[in-house]
Design an enzyme around this catalytic site. Structure first.
Site, PDB file in Angstrom:
ATOM      1  N   PRO A   1       7.333   1.489  -3.050  1.00 51.15           N
ATOM      2  CG  PRO A   1       7.302   3.659  -3.872  1.00 51.15           C
ATOM      3  CD  PRO A   1       6.861   2.262  -4.211  1.00 51.15           C
ATOM      4  CG  ASN A   2       9.127   5.198   0.984  1.00 52.50           C
ATOM      5  OD1 ASN A   2      10.332   5.257   1.207  1.00 52.50           O
ATOM      6  ND2 ASN A   2       8.529   6.004   0.136  1.00 52.50           N
TER       7      ASN A   2
ATOM      8  NE  ARG B   1       5.892   5.282   4.571  1.00 62.16           N
ATOM      9  CZ  ARG B   1       5.187   5.042   3.483  1.00 62.16           C
ATOM     10  NH1 ARG B   1       4.870   3.806   3.158  1.00 62.16           N
ATOM     11  NH2 ARG B   1       4.818   6.029   2.707  1.00 62.16           N
TER      12      ARG B   1
ATOM     13  CE1 TYR C   1       0.504   4.517   4.778  1.00 56.13           C
ATOM     14  CE2 TYR C   1       2.454   5.586   5.696  1.00 56.13           C
ATOM     15  CZ  TYR C   1       1.453   5.534   4.748  1.00 56.13           C
ATOM     16  OH  TYR C   1       1.387   6.490   3.768  1.00 56.13           O
TER      17      TYR C   1
ATOM     18  CG  ASN D   1       0.383  -0.874  -0.739  1.00 55.75           C
ATOM     19  OD1 ASN D   1       0.317   0.203  -1.348  1.00 55.75           O
ATOM     20  ND2 ASN D   1       0.378  -0.936   0.582  1.00 55.75           N
TER      21      ASN D   1
ATOM     22  CB  ALA E   1       4.403   7.266  -3.424  1.00 50.77           C
TER      23      ALA E   1
ATOM     24  CG  HIS F   1      -1.107   8.503  -5.135  1.00 51.47           C
ATOM     25  ND1 HIS F   1      -2.391   8.044  -4.956  1.00 51.47           N
ATOM     26  CD2 HIS F   1      -0.440   8.153  -3.993  1.00 51.47           C
ATOM     27  CE1 HIS F   1      -2.498   7.459  -3.763  1.00 51.47           C
ATOM     28  NE2 HIS F   1      -1.324   7.511  -3.166  1.00 51.47           N
TER      29      HIS F   1
ATOM     30  CG  ASP G   1       0.749   2.504 -20.006  1.00 46.36           C
ATOM     31  OD1 ASP G   1      -0.461   2.752 -19.844  1.00 46.36           O
ATOM     32  OD2 ASP G   1       1.541   3.297 -20.561  1.00 46.36           O
TER      33      ASP G   1
ATOM     34  CD  GLU H   1      -5.527   1.380  -6.218  1.00 48.43           C
ATOM     35  OE1 GLU H   1      -6.180   1.380  -7.285  1.00 48.43           O
ATOM     36  OE2 GLU H   1      -5.268   2.416  -5.583  1.00 48.43           O
TER      37      GLU H   1
ATOM     38  CG  HIS I   1      -3.851   1.995  -1.100  1.00 50.45           C
ATOM     39  ND1 HIS I   1      -2.606   2.319  -1.581  1.00 50.45           N
ATOM     40  CD2 HIS I   1      -4.696   2.041  -2.154  1.00 50.45           C
ATOM     41  CE1 HIS I   1      -2.705   2.566  -2.878  1.00 50.45           C
ATOM     42  NE2 HIS I   1      -3.960   2.392  -3.249  1.00 50.45           N
ATOM     43  CG  LEU I   2      -0.769  -0.938   4.807  1.00 52.37           C
ATOM     44  CD1 LEU I   2       0.636  -0.372   4.741  1.00 52.37           C
ATOM     45  CD2 LEU I   2      -0.856  -2.033   5.838  1.00 52.37           C
ATOM     46  CB  SER I   3      -3.625   4.761   4.989  1.00 51.87           C
ATOM     47  OG  SER I   3      -3.156   5.107   3.695  1.00 51.87           O
TER      48      SER I   3
ATOM     49  NE  ARG J   1      -2.620   9.235   4.498  1.00 50.97           N
ATOM     50  CZ  ARG J   1      -1.445   8.666   4.225  1.00 50.97           C
ATOM     51  NH1 ARG J   1      -1.395   7.440   3.723  1.00 50.97           N
ATOM     52  NH2 ARG J   1      -0.334   9.310   4.451  1.00 50.97           N
TER      53      ARG J   1
ATOM     54  NE  ARG K   1      -0.868  10.508   1.363  1.00 47.03           N
ATOM     55  CZ  ARG K   1       0.433  10.243   1.228  1.00 47.03           C
ATOM     56  NH1 ARG K   1       0.830   9.244   0.471  1.00 47.03           N
ATOM     57  NH2 ARG K   1       1.344  10.960   1.858  1.00 47.03           N
TER      58      ARG K   1
HETATM   59  C1  DQA Z   1      -0.162   3.529   0.825  1.00 45.43           C
HETATM   60  C2  DQA Z   1      -0.844   4.885   0.583  1.00 45.43           C
HETATM   61  C3  DQA Z   1      -0.018   5.742  -0.355  1.00 45.43           C
HETATM   62  O1  DQA Z   1      -0.641   6.992  -0.582  1.00 45.43           O
HETATM   63  C4  DQA Z   1       1.357   6.006   0.248  1.00 45.43           C
HETATM   64  O2  DQA Z   1       2.166   6.718  -0.653  1.00 45.43           O
HETATM   65  C5  DQA Z   1       2.040   4.756   0.707  1.00 45.43           C
HETATM   66  C6  DQA Z   1       1.249   3.707   1.351  1.00 45.43           C
HETATM   67  C7  DQA Z   1      -0.940   2.682   1.852  1.00 45.43           C
HETATM   68  O3  DQA Z   1      -0.723   1.474   1.891  1.00 45.43           O
HETATM   69  O4  DQA Z   1      -1.730   3.214   2.643  1.00 45.43           O
HETATM   70  O5  DQA Z   1       3.259   4.639   0.627  1.00 45.43           O
HETATM   71  O6  DQA Z   1      -0.141   2.800  -0.381  1.00 45.43           O
END
Ligand code: DQA
Length: 143
Positions: A9-10, A17, A22, A73, A76, A79, A86, A97, A99-101, A106, A110
């Site tokens: 999501p997002n 964003r 990011y 990725n 959210a 978490h 599952d 797994e 993540h950008l950040s 953080r 997270r």
């Molecule tokens: C994220 C880190 C997550 O905590 C956050 O909810 C995101 C982006 C990242 O790519 O840094 O939406 O997955």
């Protein structure tokens, strides 16, 4: 070798964003960088994004037998989602797994990843390079 990139999501909002966290690169731009590198490495990639948890679960289920690796990725849902964890456990498709950040630098909520224990590894904190580093990890994997 077939690799499925899944984005949660997002992440469709990347570019505008919270660019301080990011970056300013959009998801289609990240996809283009991944595709270019995948071509050089002679691997096949598919790239998807959804804001819907259940859709991500279905895509993970469908990956079994169709893809050799998942690069995820989960945003959210990383978490919060027992369902994603599952699904990864159920299909046993090796998963990275990403993540950008740097999620560990953080907010505390997270720091916990529900999916990390069922993934081969985690790459976080390198901006869009996290997507490319995961590809390198896949092609150089030796079990
Ligand atoms: C994220 C880190 C997550 O905590 C956050 O909810 C995101 C982006 C990242 O790519 O840094 O939406 O997955």
């Amino acid at each position: 070798m077939r690799i499925l990139y899944l984005n949660g999501p997002n992440l469709n909002l990347l570019g505008t964003r919270e660019p301080d966290k990011y970056g300013r690169t959009t998801l289609p731009e990240i996809e283009a960088k991944v595709r270019k590198r995948a071509e050089e490495l002679k691997v096949e990639v598919e790239f998807r994004q959804s804001n819907v948890e259940g859709e991500l679960v279905s895509w993970i289920q469908e990956a079994k037998g169709r893809f050799d690796w998942l690069i995820l990725n989960a945003a959210a849902y990383t978490h919060t989602s027992i369902a994603l964890r599952d699904a990864i456990s159920a299909v046993q498709v090796p998963t990275i797994e990403i993540h950008l950040s740097n999620v560990h630098a953080r907010e505390e909520f997270r720091h916990k990843s529900l999916i990390a224990p069922v993934c081969r590894g985690q790459i976080a904190g390198f901006g869009f390079n996290s997507y490319l580093l995961a590809l390198e990890a896949v092609v150089s994997d030796n079990g």
